[in-house]
Motif scaffolding. Sequence first.
Motif, short mmCIF file in Angstrom:
data_model
loop_
_atom_site.label_atom_id
_atom_site.label_comp_id
_atom_site.label_asym_id
_atom_site.label_seq_id
_atom_site.Cartn_x
_atom_site.Cartn_y
_atom_site.Cartn_z
N GLN A 367 0.90 -1.20 0.06
CA GLN A 367 -0.07 0.01 -0.14
C GLN A 367 0.95 1.09 0.01
O GLN A 367 1.98 1.27 0.47
CB GLN A 367 -0.91 -0.06 1.21
CG GLN A 367 -1.97 -1.00 1.26
CD GLN A 367 -2.73 -1.41 2.78
OE1 GLN A 367 -2.56 -0.17 3.43
NE2 GLN A 367 -3.10 -2.63 2.56
N VAL A 368 0.42 2.35 -0.45
CA VAL A 368 1.14 3.60 -0.60
C VAL A 368 0.70 4.69 0.40
O VAL A 368 1.02 5.70 0.35
CB VAL A 368 1.08 4.00 -2.15
CG1 VAL A 368 1.75 3.16 -2.97
CG2 VAL A 368 -0.17 4.35 -2.59
N GLY A 369 -0.30 4.35 1.26
CA GLY A 369 -0.86 5.34 2.12
C GLY A 369 -1.57 4.69 3.43
O GLY A 369 -2.14 3.55 3.47
N ILE A 370 -1.15 5.50 4.64
CA ILE A 370 -1.73 4.75 5.82
C ILE A 370 -2.07 6.17 6.75
O ILE A 370 -1.32 7.22 6.77
CB ILE A 370 -0.75 3.99 6.69
CG1 ILE A 370 -1.19 3.44 7.98
CG2 ILE A 370 0.62 4.69 6.89
CD1 ILE A 370 -0.41 2.48 8.53
N LEU A 371 -3.10 6.30 7.21
CA LEU A 371 -3.63 7.23 8.21
C LEU A 371 -3.43 6.86 9.79
O LEU A 371 -3.86 5.65 9.94
CB LEU A 371 -5.11 7.46 7.87
CG LEU A 371 -5.71 8.65 8.78
CD1 LEU A 371 -5.32 10.07 8.00
CD2 LEU A 371 -7.24 8.51 8.57
N GLY A 372 -2.88 7.77 10.40
CA GLY A 372 -2.59 7.62 11.77
C GLY A 372 -3.73 8.52 12.53
O GLY A 372 -3.52 9.68 12.32
N MET A 373 -4.45 8.08 13.48
CA MET A 373 -5.29 8.52 14.57
C MET A 373 -4.54 8.81 15.71
O MET A 373 -3.77 7.93 15.93
CB MET A 373 -6.71 7.98 14.62
CG MET A 373 -7.27 7.69 13.40
SD MET A 373 -8.77 6.38 13.78
CE MET A 373 -9.67 7.13 15.10
N HIS A 374 -5.06 9.82 16.54
CA HIS A 374 -4.20 9.92 18.01
C HIS A 374 -5.34 10.30 18.95
O HIS A 374 -6.29 10.28 18.65
CB HIS A 374 -3.21 10.89 17.42
CG HIS A 374 -1.86 10.67 16.81
ND1 HIS A 374 -2.07 10.92 15.18
CD2 HIS A 374 -0.92 9.79 16.77
CE1 HIS A 374 -0.88 10.33 14.76
NE2 HIS A 374 -0.37 9.77 15.52
N LYS A 375 -4.62 10.72 20.14
CA LYS A 375 -5.47 10.95 21.16
C LYS A 375 -6.34 12.46 20.86
O LYS A 375 -5.64 13.40 20.48
CB LYS A 375 -4.65 11.11 22.37
CG LYS A 375 -5.16 11.53 23.72
CD LYS A 375 -4.38 11.48 24.77
CE LYS A 375 -4.93 12.00 26.17
NZ LYS A 375 -3.89 12.16 27.37
N ILE A 376 -7.72 12.06 21.36
CA ILE A 376 -8.31 13.71 21.54
C ILE A 376 -8.20 14.33 22.55
O ILE A 376 -8.16 13.80 23.96
CB ILE A 376 -10.02 12.92 21.45
CG1 ILE A 376 -10.29 12.35 20.01
CG2 ILE A 376 -10.77 14.24 21.48
CD1 ILE A 376 -11.48 11.83 20.01
N GLN A 377 -7.60 15.65 22.79
CA GLN A 377 -7.08 16.28 23.62
C GLN A 377 -7.76 17.63 23.62
O GLN A 377 -7.81 18.29 22.43
CB GLN A 377 -5.61 16.48 23.69
CG GLN A 377 -5.06 17.14 24.99
CD GLN A 377 -3.51 17.04 24.92
OE1 GLN A 377 -2.97 17.44 23.96
NE2 GLN A 377 -3.13 16.13 25.90
N THR A 378 -8.40 18.05 24.58
CA THR A 378 -8.91 19.49 24.66
C THR A 378 -7.90 20.29 24.92
O THR A 378 -7.19 20.53 25.66
CB THR A 378 -9.86 19.57 25.80
OG1 THR A 378 -10.91 18.60 25.94
CG2 THR A 378 -10.63 20.84 25.98
N ARG A 379 -8.09 21.31 23.79
CA ARG A 379 -7.10 22.45 23.49
C ARG A 379 -7.83 23.72 23.28
O ARG A 379 -8.93 23.71 22.60
CB ARG A 379 -5.93 22.31 22.33
CG ARG A 379 -5.24 21.05 22.71
CD ARG A 379 -3.99 21.03 21.87
NE ARG A 379 -4.30 20.82 20.32
CZ ARG A 379 -4.57 19.86 19.83
NH1 ARG A 379 -4.59 18.47 20.66
NH2 ARG A 379 -4.72 19.76 18.56
N PRO A 380 -7.39 24.88 23.70
CA PRO A 380 -7.67 26.31 23.30
C PRO A 380 -7.46 26.57 21.62
O PRO A 380 -6.49 26.18 21.30
CB PRO A 380 -7.09 27.36 24.09
CG PRO A 380 -5.79 26.69 24.35
CD PRO A 380 -6.10 25.06 24.56
N VAL A 381 -8.75 26.85 20.99
CA VAL A 381 -8.62 26.91 19.56
C VAL A 381 -8.97 28.44 19.33
O VAL A 381 -10.29 28.83 19.73
CB VAL A 381 -9.66 26.02 18.82
CG1 VAL A 381 -9.40 26.14 17.50
CG2 VAL A 381 -8.92 24.44 19.12
N ALA A 382 -8.40 29.22 18.17
CA ALA A 382 -8.84 30.49 17.90
C ALA A 382 -10.04 30.33 16.97
O ALA A 382 -9.90 29.68 15.78
CB ALA A 382 -7.73 31.18 17.43
N ILE A 383 -11.12 30.62 17.32
CA ILE A 383 -12.37 30.53 16.55
C ILE A 383 -12.51 31.57 15.47
O ILE A 383 -12.83 31.41 14.29
CB ILE A 383 -13.67 30.57 17.29
CG1 ILE A 383 -13.59 29.34 18.30
CG2 ILE A 383 -14.84 30.30 16.46
CD1 ILE A 383 -13.61 28.04 17.87
#
Length: 431
Positions: A367-383
């Motif tokens: 295969q030529v592609g693989i997607l990595g998922m990671h931990k969900i973490q609450t962070r401040p985001v600029a809306i």
Amino acid sequence: MHEIIVPAMGESITEGTISKWVVKEGDSVNQGDLLLELETDKVNLEISAEQSGVLKQIIRQEGDTVQIGEVIGTISSGEGAGAPSAAANSTEGASSTAQTAEAPAAAKPSEPAAEVSSASLSASPGARKLAREKGIDLTQMQARDPLGRISQEDVKSFGDRPSQPAQSSAAPSGQREAQKPSGSSASKPAEAPAFNPAKPAERQKMSRRRLTIATRLVEAQRTAAMLTTFNEVDMSAIMDIRKRRKQSFQEKHEVGLGFMSFFTKAVVGALKAFPLLNAEIDGEDIIVKQYYDIGIAVSAKEGLVVPVVRGADRLGFAEIEKQIGLLAGKARANSLGLSDLQGGTFTITNGGTFGSLLSTPILNSPQVGILGMHKIQTRPVAIDQERMENRPMMYIALSYDHRIVDGSEAVRFLVKVKEMLEDPETLLLEG
């Protein structure tokens, strides 16, 4: 006399390693009783008795590498047939997952003492036979195979050397002294820690599957022009859907609504938009696959396995969740079949289940592609320029083969995945 033969196990498997004999020589066995467990690159198989009798001889020992069609033991039907055995009682009701294949094979009724001493080595039957004929000690050899398996060519090359410890009795004493350190210096330093009480260490033999995983991962890095690109996903919308629909989804479909179905659908939608991520290289050709068999990496006791969800583009959320749950359960129970593992056009791996915040997954060749998922973490985001909010964020990573996938295409693929996950309604239309 009935021969116990290594069965055919699939097109891509030609050999295996005997991990455990459940019975011992002299035990009575009934037809269908479990005899031994065989470990292969992909799955573990159980070999059962095809007839009742007495296990007369075990030709190949635990740890030996055996070929399809090779004779590994014999059952005598003349005496004690049908008598219950301890192994039969302990494995009552166990069914065989592999049937022996009739194939011509020859094996000597007994192995020389030198063969027993080197039984723990990984060597082909032809290599062992040639070593016996030439009087070569396999423990003095080094394999060229990355898996450490000694071949006939290794034995021939070793036997053609002008001088070797097993055949150099006529050499001058000074020459023998010069040769002696070279035969022992390579092994003693590696074993030294185990014999030093001040520095305790344990030597463990790698399982066949772990050796295969190691070889394939190194091969993927060696052959592919692998690169990784990153992005982050605001998981607010998906978590809101799961919060509102989780109970009704469970009651209706009898399966939980997890994150993997969302990501599988998003990957399928992105693969349709960027088909080169759903391809593989075959020589000088590119094979672009027009079906979507998505591999889901699962951590099992023996190592990472990647069972495949077939036709993911034709499955609904509930069907995907059921398939993933079934395959993960089989992986952890060590009951995956070859059909569960073969193929796959793209892979998803979730390091977030173990707390990983960011990683660079390695390609699952070819295969030529693989997607990595990671931990969900609450962070401040600029809306916007004035507002900040705490949002559940996840970093995602796409590793790809730069030989056929350009950087711009890889980046846009990952952006597509991000956009569909942040607007889950599009998964119904594009996934």
